[in-house]
Each structure stands twice: as structure tokens, then as C-alpha cells.
Design an enzyme around this catalytic site. Sequence first.
Site, PDB file in Angstrom:
ATOM      1  N   GLU A  25       0.805  -1.220   0.000  1.00 34.59           N
ATOM      2  CA  GLU A  25       0.000   0.000   0.000  1.00 34.59           C
ATOM      3  C   GLU A  25       0.833   1.263   0.000  1.00 34.59           C
ATOM      4  O   GLU A  25       0.542   2.206  -0.722  1.00 34.59           O
ATOM      5  CB  GLU A  25      -0.928   0.042   1.232  1.00 34.59           C
ATOM      6  CG  GLU A  25      -2.212  -0.720   1.085  1.00 34.59           C
ATOM      7  CD  GLU A  25      -1.998  -2.198   1.235  1.00 34.59           C
ATOM      8  OE1 GLU A  25      -0.882  -2.598   1.619  1.00 34.59           O
ATOM      9  OE2 GLU A  25      -2.943  -2.957   0.978  1.00 34.59           O
ATOM     10  N   HIS A  27     -10.809  -5.077  10.080  1.00 35.68           N
ATOM     11  CA  HIS A  27     -11.513  -4.786   8.839  1.00 35.68           C
ATOM     12  C   HIS A  27     -12.696  -3.864   9.056  1.00 35.68           C
ATOM     13  O   HIS A  27     -13.490  -3.643   8.155  1.00 35.68           O
ATOM     14  CB  HIS A  27     -12.016  -6.081   8.194  1.00 35.68           C
ATOM     15  CG  HIS A  27     -10.944  -6.847   7.498  1.00 35.68           C
ATOM     16  ND1 HIS A  27     -10.108  -7.706   8.161  1.00 35.68           N
ATOM     17  CD2 HIS A  27     -10.568  -6.861   6.204  1.00 35.68           C
ATOM     18  CE1 HIS A  27      -9.259  -8.234   7.283  1.00 35.68           C
ATOM     19  NE2 HIS A  27      -9.515  -7.736   6.094  1.00 35.68           N
TER      20      HIS A  27
END
Lengths: 422, 401
Positions: B137, B206
Site C-alpha cells: 500500500e 476490517h
Amino acid sequence: MATAFSPTIPLHENRTSLPATRLVPPPPSSAFLGSTRSLPIRRLNHALAARRSPVVAVQEIVKEKKPTNSLLITKEEGLVLYEDMILGRSFEDMCAQMYYRGKMFGFVHLYNGQEAVSTGFIKLLTQSDSVVSTYRDHVHALSKGVSARAVMSELFGKVTGCCRGQGGSMHMFSKEHNVLGGFAFIGEGIPVATGAAFTSKYKREVLKQDCDDVTVAFFGDGTCNNGQFYECLNMAALYKLPIIFVVENNLWAIGMSHLRSTSDPEIWKKGPAFGMPGVHVDGMDVLKVREVAKEAVTRARRGEGPTLVECETYRFRGHSLADPDELRDAAEKAKYAARDPITALKKYLIENKLANEAELKSIEKKIDELVEEAVEFADASPQPGRSQLLENVFADPKGFGIGPDGRYRCEDPKFTEGTAQV
Amino acid sequence: MAARIHGGAGAGAATALSTFNPKKLVAPSRTNLPAITRSKRYIVASGSDASNKSLRVRHSQKLIANAAVAVCLLSLILHELLLFEALQEGLEEEMDRDPHVCVMGEDVGHYGGSYKVTKGLADKFGDLRVLDTPICENAFTGMGIGAAMTGLRPVIEGMNMGFLLLAFNQISNNCGMLHYTSGGQFTIPVVIRGPGGVGRQLGAEHSQRLESYFQSIPGIQMVACSTPYNAKGLMKAAIRSENPVILFEHVLLYNLKEKIPDEEYICNLEEAEMVRPGEHITILTYSRMRYHVMQAAKTLVNKGYDPEVIDIRSLKPFDLYTIGNSVKKTHRVLIVEECMRTGGIGASLTAAINENFHDYLDAPVMCLSSQDVPTPYAGTLEEWTVVQPAQIVTAVEQLCQ
């Protein structure tokens, strides 16, 4: 098309156990190849060269490229290189003076001793090629073509600086010369450089433009232990991006010796692990750097992908002007001082009758005047006004939003004065 | 065709139209209404419930029973789709319009996106324009930023917003700052998007809400979409914006269905959306909590309250005009958000309202946020960390005493 890189024995033997205290520098070679030795011609092994991850020693490349006259540069090229290195050195020396006189503040990282790397690579680039650097970026900007005035003004924090005084020593940017920064955190610029190389490939393959721009990313030995470095090596090799990763291995990350922080200190070896050539070069020798750079840049322009170049170099001053530089051994400093790249190039030019003392002296004088003038210019330039405070936060100042009165904040007259509430 | 920019009210209208019984269409088409009548006249049905009794139109004289005539009067032709399809449509239209727009992220290409937002795009535009990145990322966000500086307009997808924590370095230092530190020389027209928020038992990592972490970064804008209409509009606006924009989507909203106009439109990035005009209290919300609020609104209406619901949409900067006008009218504010209690969007909004509209408040600003708890896996516990409609009803009753 096979490149000149071929897998051979690297410059240093593989060492399984390293001396406890310091990296042993390679055996001192003559200042420049081609000046004293006659070198045998080596036949290229094309089959091996076609292998995906060749590892190369710079001597092999230079041997292959040896023209019939044994000089590596012409007079014009030599003078350009010399002038660029003198500019880098004089400018940095002036920065030190100005810092101690209280004209610039904060963290200032000087490049003395490493000029061969900047000059060796950047003087081969065109204006549309990009350079990405770190906080030790003054000389990269200068080599790329940013005027000494603009850089000095930026250091003084004046409006006429290349970034309007908003960036400072560690954030040199130039849209005109494609200097993409100047980053304070190490490793931060490497993904940005990867992105610039991505744009170059995109322009060629998606937009069908005639684009062979390359990007050169400069960073240090300390950065080579950072995740961003490895992530970008992977992506650059994967997408075959036109980028050259240049490690300016000056053996020290502030006070941390490269050997104490790295499990395998031979950084060039990390290139082949990702599928790109890894090259080690003597970074105190501008002609050697230039030869390696030529090959790497040509590779990138041809679309063959990235190269990792480890330049063994040294900074003559401390990490920054705030660094007392007490940890480094005097003997080590003396050894590298004897390999001063400027002295070496001067010797080469004179010995090979490419220039005489007078010409070189006049270059030095010219640069001295240039740097002095840059200081005068910076001194005379105004400080940024309050109105500049909010100007460049957003490219589209609507980003400051809508105020309670229904108007966009950037329409408030106080906004241009820099006093609006945002 | 020139895109039409629809402000908050207009967007509400479209949503209203989409959930309307087609026989009860409002005659004046949104496009040629003068600005005054256009504002705050349309009500959105809560969720997907299009039952007639929850709908109320202010100027009821203009109802037209004949659907065919109404359709002719409206210059809008609508098509129905799900929110993720709306995002895809917006993205595809922008990619068609400008060849510099590209997508990068994990599994956006061949896989079609983990939430199918980029489905089919790699087949259409190729592997370089819809780039499948490795799992890095920080590096690929930085790569997008470098690409933006050199002329492209990348849309960077975080497979889950939480993963962008790994890209925080690049988002904060480069995305937000480079335009400024370069003295305005380089622009960074990136869109960073991805699904965040609390889902159905996805576990703590998450279920993060990154809007609170990113809100302090100077130089970026943040928007949160909540309906297919504003999802497409905000996506397009974000791509066209010269500023770096972070577009927050929500995992549970991807399958919302709505009718949106065929004609091109974009939503204003800095404006809030009037969802339901009212008189008694202002409820400020965004993303998934909008639906909890609208559900609570049904109960509240039955109990005789008249809440004004505003979807703030622009998390940074706040649309203080729409919000301010509402506060000046109702004098009571309830913020309902999914962010954590500490340092969330609600906390900033409370401060902004207190600072700017203190004199107009009859009661302290109340903020309902998620608990400062890592979202538990167990369903019951997860339900208690997030604000539920019953809590909203209680809060309104309390504030309106």
C-alpha cells in the site's frame, strides 16, 4: 536486445564474515580507467547476457565500451562535469557559511564529497527526465538545472526560492526542470520516483506518445533497509519501469554505520533478487559513475526496465550542520578525502591535456561569483507575506469549503490576506 | 453532454424520485426549477421503503397522477442500479472522458475489484490503465502520487480502508503536503478510495473508520458517499478535482439500489445533502448512519417529532452553510456517526458548530458515535459498538425536552 551487462565476478569477493568495525574499501584503483592501463577486450557472452537477472561489475562494462582512443570524455564534456562538481562544492560550502551566520535554519544536509554521483548521473539526463532525491538535495537540484539563486533563496526562506520559501532545504522542487523533490523522510521519494517512471511508461503505451523519459531516484544506504525501497524494486522490475535506483552509499546514516545496520551490506546484490541488474561503482570517480549511468539510462530508455546502482561514496561533512560528526574515524575520512572527486577529475583533465590550469581556475572563479551573486540575490529578496500562507494548500482552493455565510472560504477577501479562518 | 452540478438539495430530489411511486411524480423538473423552489422541498424515503405514508411533499398542488405525462415533463430518464455499479459507472465515464485517468490497487484488474467496483474495466482499458498492484500500500499509493505529479490522474483503491493505514506516510507527507512544499508547482489530483466502516462481523481490523485519522492532514479533502446517486456524483467530482480527495465508501452500502439519471451529473464535493427537511432538530450524519437515522426518523415522525436530517457528505471541509442554516432554524443538533467517540468526525463537527453557531443553540450539541472499542467479532457485541436507531430516538427525545 542484449545489454552490455553480463554476469561476472563482482568487484568485491563474497564475504561470509565481515570485519567487525568497518567496511574495507576496494583496493585503490587508478583515478580513472583509460588513463593508465591498457585493458584487454572481452567477448560478450550473449547467452548469459540474456538471462533475466545479470549481476555486473563496472569494470566489465567500461572494458566493453573502451573506444579506440582511451579517453572517456571530450573536452567539452569534461569541462561541463568539472563545472557542475565545482558548483555543487562551492554552493554547499557557502551554505555552511550562511547557516553559521544565521541566514538559514533547521536541518541542512550537505553533499560535499558526493558530487561525482550527482554530476555523473544527472548530466546525462534531458530536461524532461525526472530526478527524485532526499533531504540531501541541493546539489541534485543544481545539477538538474535549477538556478543557484533559486536554491539559495529557498534556503533563506525567501519568496524567490524555487518553492516560494515554503519547502526549505529538504524540499527542493522544480516543475520546469522535473525535480520531484526533496523529501524529509527517507524512502519517501522512491515510490514517487516509481510513479514518475510509471507515467513515462503510461504515456508511451496508453497515450501512444513518443516518451522515453527516465527517472533517477537518489537515496542513501540507510534507506536500503526500509520497506519502501524493496516494494519499489519489486514494482519497478515487475512493470519494467524506466527508472534507475541510485544508492549513494556513504557508509553512514547519521551515526549508524552501514555495517551495523545491514545484514548484507552489499546493496547492489539486492537488485538481482528482484530481477534487475545490480551494479557497484566507485562513487568518488565521476567518469566511472558516468559510464555506468550511460548504460543504465540507455537500458531504461529502451524499455528494458530498472537498474540498481550502488555508488560507494563519502560525505566529507557531518550528516547535517547540526551533526558533530564524532563517530567517524579520522583515518577513514582521510582515506576518502584523498579520493576527492573534484581533485581526481582535475588531475584527469590536466594529465590528458583536455584542459589546463588556467581554464579550470577560470571555471572556479566563475562559479565563486555565481554563488556569491546567488547569496546577494537571496539576501535582497523579500520574505513571504502573510497572503502566501493559505495560497498553495490546495490546488483548487474550494477545498477549504463553504463558510457559514454561504460563500466559499477562498472567496473571502481575508483569504488572500492570509488571515481568513479556514 | 455538459455535466450538471447538483447541490445537496438536487441530489435529495433525485433520490426522492427514485424511491417514489412513479404515479406520484413531482412536476417541475429539477433542471429548470429556479433555485429557491428547488431547495429543501423534497423528501427522501428512508432506506428502500417506498411506502406512501412515509413520503410528504411540500407543494402537493403540483402532483401529477398521469405517469406518462410526468415522464415527458421530466428531462430525466432514470436507470436503476446498485451503489457499486454507480461507482463503476462514474469511474468508467471519467476514464472514457480523460485518458489520463487510471486505477491502481490490489485486485482491481483481472479480479474486478474485491467489491466489484472496477469490474470489466481492465478488459476495456487494459492492464496498465487498471493496474493490479502487489500488496504494498505505501509504495503503490506513493506511486500514484508520483504519477499524479507527472500528469496522470490515478484512482488509488485500498481494498479495505484499513489497509491504507500502511499508506499513511504517503498520504500524509506526500499527498497532503507536496502541493504546498513545492510552492504550488506540482498538483496531486489523486482519488484515494475504498470501503471502510463496520460491516457484518468482519472483525476489528476490517472494521475501521479512517476518516478520523485522516481528517487533520492539511491539503486533502474527504467525502463519504451514501447513495448510488451521490456515489457516482462524488466519484466523478473527485476525479475531476485538482485536489487529492479521499472517498470513503461503506462495506454495507454497496448493494443499495436506486434509480439515477442517465444524463451526466456530478455532485459538489464541498456541499452537504439535505435528506429530510424538518423543524424540531437537526440530525447530522454521513455514510451508513444515514440509514439508521432515517429509520429512527420514521419512529420519531410517528411520535410527533419533525427531524431535519442532513447527510454532511463532505467530511473535510464541513459545509457550514447548510449546517448553519439548519441550526439557525431548529436550535438543536444531534450528530450521529460511525466514527469513534474520541477524535472522530463528530468531535470536530461539534467543535465547529459550537464555535460558529453557539448563539443559535438551545441545547448542547449531542454526538452519538461508536464506542471506543475495537470492533468485536461477536454479532451482539458488534451491534452495541455502533449507534442503533433506538439510541437515536432516545437522544432526540432527550434533546427536544
